[in-house]
Design a protein around this motif. Structure first.
Motif, PDB file in Angstrom:
ATOM      1  N   GLU A  10      33.936  49.278  50.512  1.00  0.00           N
ATOM      2  CA  GLU A  10      35.025  49.477  49.581  1.00  0.00           C
ATOM      3  C   GLU A  10      34.445  49.657  48.173  1.00  0.00           C
ATOM      4  O   GLU A  10      33.424  49.075  47.822  1.00  0.00           O
ATOM      5  CB  GLU A  10      35.970  48.269  49.587  1.00  0.00           C
ATOM      6  N   LYS A  11      35.116  50.472  47.370  1.00  0.00           N
ATOM      7  CA  LYS A  11      34.715  50.650  45.978  1.00  0.00           C
ATOM      8  C   LYS A  11      35.832  50.117  45.086  1.00  0.00           C
ATOM      9  O   LYS A  11      36.891  50.723  44.977  1.00  0.00           O
ATOM     10  CB  LYS A  11      34.444  52.133  45.685  1.00  0.00           C
ATOM     11  N   TRP A  12      35.581  48.951  44.483  1.00  0.00           N
ATOM     12  CA  TRP A  12      36.592  48.305  43.656  1.00  0.00           C
ATOM     13  C   TRP A  12      36.434  48.716  42.192  1.00  0.00           C
ATOM     14  O   TRP A  12      35.316  48.938  41.711  1.00  0.00           O
ATOM     15  CB  TRP A  12      36.479  46.782  43.778  1.00  0.00           C
ATOM     16  N   THR A  13      37.543  48.795  41.495  1.00  0.00           N
ATOM     17  CA  THR A  13      37.509  49.199  40.075  1.00  0.00           C
ATOM     18  C   THR A  13      37.730  48.018  39.123  1.00  0.00           C
ATOM     19  O   THR A  13      37.526  48.148  37.922  1.00  0.00           O
ATOM     20  CB  THR A  13      38.606  50.248  39.796  1.00  0.00           C
ATOM     21  N   GLY A  14      38.174  46.881  39.638  1.00  0.00           N
ATOM     22  CA  GLY A  14      38.457  45.737  38.788  1.00  0.00           C
ATOM     23  C   GLY A  14      37.508  44.575  39.060  1.00  0.00           C
ATOM     24  O   GLY A  14      36.606  44.666  39.904  1.00  0.00           O
ATOM     25  N   ALA A  15      37.730  43.485  38.340  1.00  0.00           N
ATOM     26  CA  ALA A  15      36.906  42.281  38.497  1.00  0.00           C
ATOM     27  C   ALA A  15      37.730  41.052  38.136  1.00  0.00           C
ATOM     28  O   ALA A  15      38.681  41.132  37.347  1.00  0.00           O
ATOM     29  CB  ALA A  15      35.672  42.350  37.609  1.00  0.00           C
ATOM     30  N   VAL A  16      37.365  39.923  38.708  1.00  0.00           N
ATOM     31  CA  VAL A  16      37.991  38.646  38.356  1.00  0.00           C
ATOM     32  C   VAL A  16      37.425  38.188  37.011  1.00  0.00           C
ATOM     33  O   VAL A  16      36.234  38.356  36.745  1.00  0.00           O
ATOM     34  CB  VAL A  16      37.709  37.588  39.441  1.00  0.00           C
ATOM     35  N   GLY A  38      34.588  32.585  38.619  1.00  0.00           N
ATOM     36  CA  GLY A  38      35.113  33.944  38.529  1.00  0.00           C
ATOM     37  C   GLY A  38      34.013  34.981  38.409  1.00  0.00           C
ATOM     38  O   GLY A  38      32.858  34.732  38.750  1.00  0.00           O
ATOM     39  N   GLY A  39      34.392  36.167  37.921  1.00  0.00           N
ATOM     40  CA  GLY A  39      33.423  37.246  37.735  1.00  0.00           C
ATOM     41  C   GLY A  39      33.196  38.118  38.958  1.00  0.00           C
ATOM     42  O   GLY A  39      32.405  39.067  38.912  1.00  0.00           O
ATOM     43  N   GLU A  40      33.899  37.850  40.053  1.00  0.00           N
ATOM     44  CA  GLU A  40      33.650  38.609  41.286  1.00  0.00           C
ATOM     45  C   GLU A  40      34.075  40.075  41.137  1.00  0.00           C
ATOM     46  O   GLU A  40      35.093  40.393  40.543  1.00  0.00           O
ATOM     47  CB  GLU A  40      34.434  37.999  42.457  1.00  0.00           C
ATOM     48  N   THR A  41      33.281  40.952  41.742  1.00  0.00           N
ATOM     49  CA  THR A  41      33.626  42.374  41.824  1.00  0.00           C
ATOM     50  C   THR A  41      33.758  42.808  43.278  1.00  0.00           C
ATOM     51  O   THR A  41      33.685  43.990  43.593  1.00  0.00           O
ATOM     52  CB  THR A  41      32.564  43.241  41.127  1.00  0.00           C
ATOM     53  N   ALA A 239      44.598  42.776  44.533  1.00  0.00           N
ATOM     54  CA  ALA A 239      45.252  43.315  43.335  1.00  0.00           C
ATOM     55  C   ALA A 239      44.318  43.216  42.133  1.00  0.00           C
ATOM     56  O   ALA A 239      44.223  44.150  41.316  1.00  0.00           O
ATOM     57  CB  ALA A 239      46.544  42.553  43.063  1.00  0.00           C
ATOM     58  N   ALA A 240      43.616  42.093  42.024  1.00  0.00           N
ATOM     59  CA  ALA A 240      42.672  41.917  40.914  1.00  0.00           C
ATOM     60  C   ALA A 240      41.559  42.952  40.965  1.00  0.00           C
ATOM     61  O   ALA A 240      41.196  43.564  39.955  1.00  0.00           O
ATOM     62  CB  ALA A 240      42.086  40.503  40.953  1.00  0.00           C
ATOM     63  N   LEU A 241      41.030  43.173  42.139  1.00  0.00           N
ATOM     64  CA  LEU A 241      39.898  44.092  42.282  1.00  0.00           C
ATOM     65  C   LEU A 241      40.306  45.555  42.142  1.00  0.00           C
ATOM     66  O   LEU A 241      39.458  46.420  41.892  1.00  0.00           O
ATOM     67  CB  LEU A 241      39.212  43.870  43.635  1.00  0.00           C
ATOM     68  N   THR A 242      41.598  45.832  42.304  1.00  0.00           N
ATOM     69  CA  THR A 242      42.071  47.208  42.098  1.00  0.00           C
ATOM     70  C   THR A 242      42.578  47.421  40.675  1.00  0.00           C
ATOM     71  O   THR A 242      43.153  48.463  40.378  1.00  0.00           O
ATOM     72  CB  THR A 242      43.177  47.566  43.115  1.00  0.00           C
TER      73      THR A 242
END
Length: 322
Positions: A10-16, A38-41, A239-242
């Motif tokens: 998966e290619k995520w655009t957001g981060a925690v 936090g800080g996860e991508t 939702a966070a990662l998107t």
């Protein structure tokens, strides 16, 4: 003939968001160290898809009164320190806690109904005894939560403690206290993605930086809604990662409180022999609940039994190993 199989990613655009608890002397506090979550991508522990710069951490619940309503297994495990929250916190630090979660339960109107003066004394005593960052919970009754949490925020000014819980019925008071005294808040909502997002919006509208907000989505224990909890937490994390900014808060789960009030943990009379040893069963209930929620995205789990702390810290270390 060898075949190369490419693992889909998966290619995520957001981060925690990263949230730091505690402040050292150089930062205006007195903590021996700080804890950042936090800080996860990526989704939890999928290290081949993104980064988890900070492993999940363990907070140990400490109460400001003897928890006579707790299971015998917990009372036996902690012993005499349960009579003194400062000694209890020190013992929790010695067994490996990353954070202390101090619950001001004596302030509950149905209990001793203590007030701000007693809350301040307890918070100061715990801060003086342990060098760990502190989470402070009220008794869970909105009016008393406001009274003791505002007092705690003032007494611990600059320590970057987390105030819980901040809910739709009292968020204005708790957020104002956090703003006035440089603290954090725990935004708690019933198990629902939209409600969690809405409360974060309301908190943000009061100008509290979201780097000072943890999110408690409310959880259930193993056998008591854990699968629904997992689903909600997973949707919040996706939702966070998107890129949904209002869902990008690190999550905290009060695992011990949920796991130790289940029948399987509290009762040993009239139960099937197949349930096995009571102590082992109870600890397993807390550990399995915590391990599941960590894999759903929990950044902080609040535990009660000392053995659970060691088992979950080993589980986290194993899951973080590449």
């Amino acid at each position: 003939m060898p075949v190369t199989v490419e693992i889909p990613k998966e290619k995520w655009t957001g981060a925690v968001r990263e949230v730091k608890l505690g402040a050292t002397s150089a930062e205006g506090g007195t903590r021996a160290r700080t804890v950042t979550v936090g800080g996860e991508t990526t989704l939890p522990f999928l290290h081949y898809e993104g980064q988890m710069p900070h492993p999940p951490v363990v907070a140990v619940e400490v109460q400001d009164r003897y928890p006579a309503d707790w299971s015998k297994q917990l009372l036996d495990a902690w012993g005499e320190v349960l009579n003194d929250p400062a000694a209890w916190a020190k013992k929790a630090e010695e067994i490996g806690a990353d954070l202390i979660a101090l619950k001001l339960q004596s302030a509950h109107p149905d209990g001793a109904n203590t007030g701000a003066k007693e809350a301040v004394a307890t918070v100061k005593a715990v801060l003086a005894t342990t060098g760990l960052p502190l989470i402070v919970y009220g008794p869970g009754q909105a009016e008393k939560d406001n009274e003791v949490l505002v007092a705690a925020a003032e007494a611990a000014k600059g320590e970057r403690i987390a105030l819980g819980n901040c809910e739709d019925k009292n968020y204005r008071t708790i957020v104002a206290a956090a703003l006035a005294h440089d603290q954090l808040v725990i935004a708690k909502t019933p198990i629902d993605v939209n409600l969690a997002k809405q409360l974060n919006i309301l908190i943000s509208d009061m100008r509290l930086d979201l780097s000072r907000v943890l999110m408690d989505p409310t959880t259930g224990a193993l056998g008591y809604g854990l699968e629904y909890t997992y689903s909600v937490m997973e949707r919040l994390r996706i939702a966070a990662l998107t890129g949904d900014s209002m869902t990008q808060q690190p999550m905290i789960c009060t695992v011990g409180e949920e796991a130790w009030r289940t029948k399987e943990s509290k009762v040993n009379q009239g139960v099937p022999a197949a349930w096995g040893d009571w102590t082992r069963r109870s600890i397993n209930w807390e550990v399995i609940t915590a391990a599941t929620l960590i894999q759903a995205g929990a950044d902080i789990v609040v535990l009660r039994h000392p053995e659970s702390v060691a088992l979950i810290k080993k589980t986290i270390a194993d899951l973080m190993a590449h």
